[in-house]
Enzyme design. Sequence first.
Site, mmCIF file in Angstrom:
data_model
loop_
_atom_site.group_PDB
_atom_site.id
_atom_site.type_symbol
_atom_site.label_atom_id
_atom_site.label_comp_id
_atom_site.label_asym_id
_atom_site.label_seq_id
_atom_site.Cartn_x
_atom_site.Cartn_y
_atom_site.Cartn_z
ATOM 1 N N ASP A 168 21.538 63.218 20.450
ATOM 2 C CA ASP A 168 21.837 64.058 21.617
ATOM 3 C C ASP A 168 20.577 64.152 22.478
ATOM 4 O OD1 ASP A 168 23.027 65.667 23.428
ATOM 5 O OD2 ASP A 168 23.475 67.313 22.050
ATOM 6 N N ALA A 169 20.349 63.077 23.255
ATOM 7 C CA ALA A 169 19.132 62.954 24.058
ATOM 8 C C ALA A 169 19.382 63.185 25.543
ATOM 9 C CB ALA A 169 18.522 61.567 23.856
ATOM 10 N N LYS A 170 20.635 63.013 25.981
ATOM 11 C CA LYS A 170 21.035 63.209 27.391
ATOM 12 C C LYS A 170 20.112 62.456 28.351
ATOM 13 C CE LYS A 170 23.268 67.665 26.541
ATOM 14 N NZ LYS A 170 22.874 67.852 25.129
ATOM 15 N N ARG A 171 19.885 61.202 28.080
ATOM 16 C CA ARG A 171 18.998 60.395 28.905
ATOM 17 C C ARG A 171 19.714 59.894 30.155
ATOM 18 N NH1 ARG A 171 15.598 62.763 26.066
ATOM 19 N NH2 ARG A 171 14.088 61.647 24.774
ATOM 20 N N THR B 189 23.809 60.315 23.813
ATOM 21 C CA THR B 189 24.383 60.998 24.970
ATOM 22 C C THR B 189 23.584 60.641 26.221
ATOM 23 O OG1 THR B 189 23.080 63.005 24.555
ATOM 24 C CG2 THR B 189 25.298 62.912 23.616
#
Length: 288
Positions: free
Chosen positions: A105-108, A135
Amino acid sequence: MPEAASTPSSPARESFGSRLGAAMAARGPLCVGIDPHPALLKDWGLADDAAGLRRFSLTVLEAVGSLAAAVKPQVALYERHGSAGMAVLEEVLAAADGQVLTIADAKRGDIGSTMAAYADAWLRDGSSLAADSVTLSPYLGFESLRPALDLAADYGRGVFVLALTSNPEGASVQHVGGADSVARRIVEAAAAENSRYAGSLGSVGLVVGATVGSALTDLHLDLPAVRGPILAPGLGAQGATPADLRRTFGAAYPQVLGTSSRDILAAGPGTQGLRDAALRTLEGLRGK
């Protein structure tokens, strides 16, 4: 794109969507968040340092790794410990390999060579941070994610793209446009991307909050047409129940991977307590 991130020469492997679909069918549609918040570390009697982080993370993995379809380490909570924390995350991802699917869950999200570098870090074989999926944030334009979309396909990995989040601030961007909302365009782009995948479940998933309520119908979002997994955070401590998920997602519910973090993690530090909490959540998601 750097040479390391080019199309691999190894034979094509089973897609992430196929592997996740099989795991959801076999184990149930549960993703357990590995979220080592300082307050949880304290509740578990652990220090807020890399050693406490490691003990917490590996205990959760030991408890639920054979029960959940996926686990989702929250990257920010490892980053706050610097290089020592990221080393723990690398260890957790390696330990999960072959046991349970992982969602980093890094939301890059970025553009050009920077996005290619993020893709290389999280999706390339041989990277110490490689997860089964990651993510992504599409708010520089969905097509800005192209390096990650293509590398995930090349390596049999997956992505989950933020589409409709349940935080109040999200509506100021995601709902803009009404019937032609930003969220709807993201959903439609993900559906088009999944046309490259055979089988019942594509490898381009979406993040849709479990507590979005009527927003799916208000914005005319056709989630079944995406033919990809729907990561639905917010189950448990954030207020959503399995019954809420069934009502909210309707015909798309078979695609939904219900995500619970604090509600399960609060049952620690014993592995049996964590397992029991995960099993209760699974029973609800299965409708038992």
